[in-house]
Design an enzyme around this catalytic site. Structure first.
Site, mmCIF file in Angstrom:
data_model
loop_
_atom_site.group_PDB
_atom_site.id
_atom_site.type_symbol
_atom_site.label_atom_id
_atom_site.label_comp_id
_atom_site.label_asym_id
_atom_site.label_seq_id
_atom_site.Cartn_x
_atom_site.Cartn_y
_atom_site.Cartn_z
ATOM 1 N N LYS A 22 3.143 5.223 -16.346
ATOM 2 C CA LYS A 22 3.520 3.799 -16.366
ATOM 3 C C LYS A 22 2.846 3.058 -15.216
ATOM 4 C CE LYS A 22 7.659 2.613 -14.442
ATOM 5 N NZ LYS A 22 7.556 1.622 -13.362
ATOM 6 N N ASN A 23 2.950 3.627 -14.007
ATOM 7 C CA ASN A 23 2.492 2.888 -12.828
ATOM 8 C C ASN A 23 0.974 2.847 -12.674
ATOM 9 O OD1 ASN A 23 5.085 2.223 -12.282
ATOM 10 N ND2 ASN A 23 5.393 3.702 -10.624
ATOM 11 N N ARG A 94 8.724 -6.417 -11.704
ATOM 12 C CA ARG A 94 7.997 -6.896 -10.537
ATOM 13 C C ARG A 94 6.492 -6.727 -10.653
ATOM 14 N NH1 ARG A 94 10.982 -7.646 -6.119
ATOM 15 N NH2 ARG A 94 9.162 -7.267 -4.852
ATOM 16 N N CYS A 118 15.608 -7.046 -6.031
ATOM 17 C CA CYS A 118 15.535 -5.895 -6.924
ATOM 18 C C CYS A 118 16.845 -5.135 -6.792
ATOM 19 C CB CYS A 118 14.305 -5.080 -6.550
ATOM 20 S SG CYS A 118 14.523 -3.373 -6.226
ATOM 21 N N ARG A 123 12.550 -6.477 -1.819
ATOM 22 C CA ARG A 123 11.201 -5.906 -1.956
ATOM 23 C C ARG A 123 10.232 -7.067 -1.781
ATOM 24 N NH1 ARG A 123 10.926 -2.393 -7.288
ATOM 25 N NH2 ARG A 123 8.846 -1.855 -6.572
ATOM 26 N N PRO A 124 9.824 -7.301 -0.534
ATOM 27 C CA PRO A 124 9.020 -8.494 -0.239
ATOM 28 C C PRO A 124 7.626 -8.434 -0.853
ATOM 29 C CG PRO A 124 9.218 -7.088 1.705
ATOM 30 C CD PRO A 124 10.083 -6.474 0.649
ATOM 31 N N VAL A 125 6.986 -9.614 -0.955
ATOM 32 C CA VAL A 125 5.584 -9.671 -1.429
ATOM 33 C C VAL A 125 4.706 -10.371 -0.393
ATOM 34 C CG1 VAL A 125 6.036 -9.508 -3.919
ATOM 35 C CG2 VAL A 125 6.119 -11.749 -2.792
ATOM 36 N N ASP A 126 5.187 -10.380 0.870
ATOM 37 C CA ASP A 126 4.452 -11.093 1.921
ATOM 38 C C ASP A 126 3.023 -10.565 2.084
ATOM 39 O OD1 ASP A 126 5.883 -8.752 2.791
ATOM 40 O OD2 ASP A 126 5.295 -9.223 4.850
ATOM 41 N N LEU A 127 2.842 -9.242 1.925
ATOM 42 C CA LEU A 127 1.496 -8.675 2.138
ATOM 43 C C LEU A 127 0.530 -9.144 1.052
ATOM 44 C CD1 LEU A 127 2.525 -5.013 3.033
ATOM 45 C CD2 LEU A 127 1.706 -6.760 4.620
ATOM 46 N N ASP A 312 9.899 7.840 -5.438
ATOM 47 C CA ASP A 312 10.361 7.816 -6.832
ATOM 48 C C ASP A 312 10.941 9.161 -7.285
ATOM 49 O OD1 ASP A 312 9.594 5.194 -6.982
ATOM 50 O OD2 ASP A 312 7.715 5.576 -8.031
ATOM 51 N N ARG A 404 12.571 1.872 -19.336
ATOM 52 C CA ARG A 404 11.438 1.246 -18.656
ATOM 53 C C ARG A 404 10.375 2.277 -18.291
ATOM 54 N NH1 ARG A 404 12.934 -2.656 -13.852
ATOM 55 N NH2 ARG A 404 10.674 -2.725 -14.009
HETATM 56 C C1 EPZ Z 1 5.184 0.812 -6.376
HETATM 57 O O1 EPZ Z 1 5.992 -0.318 -6.068
HETATM 58 C C2 EPZ Z 1 5.803 1.459 -7.593
HETATM 59 N N1 EPZ Z 1 5.794 0.481 -8.688
HETATM 60 C C3 EPZ Z 1 7.225 1.915 -7.288
HETATM 61 O O2 EPZ Z 1 7.721 2.621 -8.413
HETATM 62 C C4 EPZ Z 1 7.206 2.863 -6.088
HETATM 63 O O3 EPZ Z 1 8.540 3.167 -5.728
HETATM 64 C C5 EPZ Z 1 6.485 2.209 -4.904
HETATM 65 O O4 EPZ Z 1 5.169 1.749 -5.307
HETATM 66 C C6 EPZ Z 1 6.308 3.150 -3.717
HETATM 67 O O5 EPZ Z 1 5.533 4.251 -4.104
HETATM 68 C C7 EPZ Z 1 4.704 0.344 -9.427
HETATM 69 O O6 EPZ Z 1 3.676 0.980 -9.237
HETATM 70 C C8 EPZ Z 1 4.769 -0.632 -10.557
HETATM 71 P P1 EPZ Z 1 4.994 -0.873 -2.308
HETATM 72 P P2 EPZ Z 1 5.467 -1.420 -5.033
HETATM 73 O O7 EPZ Z 1 4.458 -2.258 -2.223
HETATM 74 O O8 EPZ Z 1 4.006 -1.551 -5.193
HETATM 75 C C9 EPZ Z 1 6.916 -2.754 1.641
HETATM 76 C C10 EPZ Z 1 9.275 3.125 -10.097
HETATM 77 O O9 EPZ Z 1 10.426 3.623 -10.024
HETATM 78 N N2 EPZ Z 1 6.236 -4.003 1.293
HETATM 79 O O10 EPZ Z 1 4.037 0.257 -2.185
HETATM 80 O O11 EPZ Z 1 6.317 -2.628 -5.223
HETATM 81 C C11 EPZ Z 1 8.034 -2.408 0.649
HETATM 82 O O12 EPZ Z 1 9.227 -3.117 0.951
HETATM 83 C C12 EPZ Z 1 8.834 2.052 -9.135
HETATM 84 O O13 EPZ Z 1 8.428 3.442 -10.954
HETATM 85 C C13 EPZ Z 1 6.285 -5.066 2.175
HETATM 86 O O14 EPZ Z 1 6.900 -5.012 3.250
HETATM 87 O O15 EPZ Z 1 5.821 -0.730 -3.677
HETATM 88 C C14 EPZ Z 1 8.136 -0.914 0.831
HETATM 89 O O16 EPZ Z 1 8.911 -0.615 1.948
HETATM 90 C C15 EPZ Z 1 9.930 1.484 -8.363
HETATM 91 N N3 EPZ Z 1 5.636 -6.235 1.843
HETATM 92 C C16 EPZ Z 1 6.678 -0.485 1.110
HETATM 93 O O17 EPZ Z 1 5.996 -1.687 1.490
HETATM 94 C C17 EPZ Z 1 4.942 -6.367 0.684
HETATM 95 O O18 EPZ Z 1 4.359 -7.447 0.439
HETATM 96 C C18 EPZ Z 1 5.949 0.114 -0.073
HETATM 97 O O19 EPZ Z 1 6.128 -0.705 -1.230
HETATM 98 C C19 EPZ Z 1 4.879 -5.269 -0.194
HETATM 99 C C20 EPZ Z 1 5.534 -4.091 0.133
#
Ligand code: EPZ
Length: 436
Positions: A22-23, A94, A118, A123-127, A312, A404
Site C-alpha cells: 500500500k505505502n 493523509r 489522526c 501528525r504535522p506536515v510542517d516539513l 507499523d 485500508r
Molecule cells: C508513513 O507516514 C507511512 N504512511 C506510515 O504508515 C508510517 O507509520 C510512517 O511513514 C513511518 O514509517 C504512508 O507511507 C502512507 P513520516 P508519514 O512523515 O509519511 C514527523 C500505516 O499504518 N513529521 O515518516 O506520514 C512525524 O510526526 C501508516 O500504513 C514531522 O514532524 O510518516 C513522525 O514523528 C500509518 N513533520 C516522523 O516525522 C512533518 O512534516 C515520521 O513521520 C512530517 C513528519
C-alpha cells in the site's frame, strides 16, 4: 459497519500470501501524474486507501482504472488540469497530501487541503511545507487549504534538511523537484524501501536522482517525465504481520509458509528481534517458512527509521510479547503516542501498561475473547492477532480501518486454518433490554 468474528485458538497452517505494498503504491500513483500519458502499475492491492487515492487523482483530471482481477492500475494523466485535492478526501487518508508535490510538479500550482489530526495524535506536515518553500515555491494557507505556486519559469530548486526524517515529506519534495528547473537536495531523507522503490520508478520515468537509498538525495530537474509500466513491491508490513502471526499462532508441527514478501524490506532490526524470540525462519525460492518455537523469548524493541524496527509493526509485536516467557517493552520513537490498542488489549485480559512512549508487557499471559474496537490500521490488526490466540469468540468492531491496508485478511487467515468471518452490524442499534 463490518466486524470480524474470530473463534480463537485455531492453529495457522499452510500458506499466507503477501499482496502488493500500500505505502509504495500510493507514491507511485502520485508519480504517474507527472507523465503525460498512461502509466501502468502492477501488483496493486485492492484496498480502501487505493480507492480513495484513485478518487483524488480523478478530481485532478486523470483517468484511473483499477483492474483487480490482475492487480493492475492504469493512470492516464494526459489531461491533469484541476490542481486541487479537497478536504473530504484528504481527511480520509493523509497520503492524499502527496498531491501537493505531484500537482506542483505537473501544473506549477496546487490547492490541497491540510489533513488535520489522526487517530493516535498529531501528525504535522510542517516539513512538507518548509521543504517546498526551500525549493522556491510560495506557500499560503487559506481556509484549511495549502495553496502552493512555483515562480514563473518553474521551481528553482534548493536545499532542505529534514528533522526528523520523514517518509511523506521525502516523497512530496521529490515529486515537486523532479521537474524543477534547478537542482534540489534533500538531507536526512527517508530511505524506507517504499521511498527507494518510488525514487527508482521516478528514475525509470526519466528523472535525474542521485543518492537513492542514502539519506542525501540530489535531484536535477528535467522538462517532463515519461509514462512507464512498473511493478509495485510486496507489502513489508503485511509480511511482518504474518511472520508475527506464525510465531504466535502457527502449528508447532508444521511451519507456516509465507509467499510473495521481500524480507530485506523489513530491515535488520526486525530480523534480529524476530530471531531473538527463538522463531526460526527458513528462506527458499518459494518464500519463507516460519517455525513457531516451543518457548518464545521476550525481546524488547524500540522503533526507528529504516533499517530500524518499523513503527507499523509495534502493535503486532506487543501482542506477540504477551506470549513470551518473561516481561518485555515496546518503545515508539516515531509516533510517541501510538498506543490506542492497549486499552482494547486490556479488555482481553492482557496486562500491558503505557508509560510515556513505552508499553510494558508481562509475559505468559492468557488472552480472553472480548468485543474490541479498531481505532487505526495497525492497532486493528493487533486485535485480530490477539483474537487468534484468545480463548473464546472475539469481535473486532469497525474493521473498515483494516480494509485500508490488509487485502482480504479474513479470507487469507481462514484459508490458513483460522476461523475469522466478516459480519455486518449496526453500531447504533439499542441493546435488547432482555439481554442487558
Ligand atoms: C508513513 O507516514 C507511512 N504512511 C506510515 O504508515 C508510517 O507509520 C510512517 O511513514 C513511518 O514509517 C504512508 O507511507 C502512507 P513520516 P508519514 O512523515 O509519511 C514527523 C500505516 O499504518 N513529521 O515518516 O506520514 C512525524 O510526526 C501508516 O500504513 C514531522 O514532524 O510518516 C513522525 O514523528 C500509518 N513533520 C516522523 O516525522 C512533518 O512534516 C515520521 O513521520 C512530517 C513528519
Amino acid at each position: 459497519m463490518d466486524k470480524f468474528v474470530i473463534q480463537g485458538q485455531r492453529l495457522l497452517r499452510g500458506t499466507l500470501r503477501v499482496s502488493g505494498s500500500k505505502n509504495t503504491a500510493l507514491p507511485l500513483m502520485a508519480a504517474a501524474l507527472l507523465a503525460n500519458g498512461t502509466t501502468s502499475i502492477r501488483n496493486v492491492p485492492s484496498l480502501r486507501d487505493i480507492k480513495t487515492f484513485s478518487y483524488v487523482l480523478r478530481i485532478s483530471g486523470a483517468k484511473v482504472q483499477h483492474m483487480p482481477e490482475d492487480d493492475r492500475l492504469e493512470i492516464d494523466a494526459s489531461a491533469v488540469d484541476f490542481p486541487e485535492a479537497p478536504y473530504e478526501l484528504v481527511k480520509k487518508m493523509r497520503a492524499s497530501f502527496y498531491m501537493l508535490g505531484a500537482l506542483l510538479g505537473r501544473c506549477g500550482r496546487a490547492r490541497v487541503s491540510l489533513p488535520g489530526g489522526c487517530a493516535w495524535g498529531p501528525r504535522p506536515v510542517d516539513l512538507h511545507l518548509k521543504g517546498m518553500e526551500a525549493f522556491g515555491a510560495t506557500i499560503e494557507l487559506d481556509g484549511g487549504y495549502v495553496i502552493a505556486r512555483t515562480p514563473r519559469g518553474g521551481l528553482p530548486g534548493g536545499s532542505f534538511t529534514m528533522e526528523p526524517s520523514s517518509v511523506g515529506a521525502t516523497v512530496n519534495l521529490a515529486l515537486a523537484a523532479v521537474t524543477a528547473r534547478g537542482v534540489s537536495r534533500i538531507e536526512n531523507a527517508a530511505r524506507e524501501p517504499d521511498v527507494v522503490e518510488f525514487c527508482r520508478t521516478l528514475q525509470q520515468m526519466g528523472a535525474k536522482i542521485d543518492g537513492i537509498g542514502t539519506t542525501t538525495l540530489e535531484i536535477e530537474g528535467v522538462d517532463a517525465l515519461e509514462p512507464v509500466t512498473v511493478n509495485n513491491c510486496p507489502d513489508r508490513i503485511e509480511l511482518g504481520t504474518y511472520m508475527i502471526a506464525a510465531a504466535l499462532a502457527g502449528s508447532r508441527e508444521e511451519p507456516l509458509r509465507i509467499t510473495g514478501g521481500n524480507p530485506a524490506h523489513l530491515g535488520e532490526a526486525f530480523a534480529n528481534a524476530f530471531k531473538q524470540t527463538g522463531t526460526r525462519v527458513e528462506a527458499n525460492a518459494d518464500g519463507l517458512l516460519v517455525h513457531r518455537p516451543d518457548t518464545l523469548q521476550p525481546v524488547s524493541i524500540t522503533t526507528g527509521v529504516y533499517p530500524g524496527f518499523p513503527t507499523d509493526l509495534q502493535a503486532q509485536w506487543t501482542v506477540l510479547m504477551t506470549q513470551a516467557d518473561g516481561p518485555s517493552s515496546v518503545r515508539d520513537t516515531i509516533y510517541t503516542d501510538r498506543f490506542k490498542h492497549i486499552p482494547e488489549l486490556n479488555r482481553m485480559g492482557v496486562n500491558a501498561r503505557v508509560e510515556q512512549n513505552t508499553v510494558h508487557i508481562d509475559g505468559n499471559q492468557p488472552v480472553k475473547a472480548a468485543q474490541v474496537m479498531s481505532t487505526d490500521l495497525r492497532a486493528s490488526v493487533s486485535l485480530v492477532l490477539a483474537g487468534l490466540i484468545a480463548k473464546g469468540e472475539t469481535h473486532v468492531l469497525r474493521v473498515y480501518h483494516l480494509d485500508r491496508g490488509y487485502e482480504s485478511l479474513e479470507r487469507k487467515l481462514s484459508d490458513a486454518g483460522a476461523q475469522v468471518r466478516r459480519e455486518a452490524y449496526d453500531e447504533f442499534a439499542a441493546p435488547d433490554p432482555q439481554e442487558v
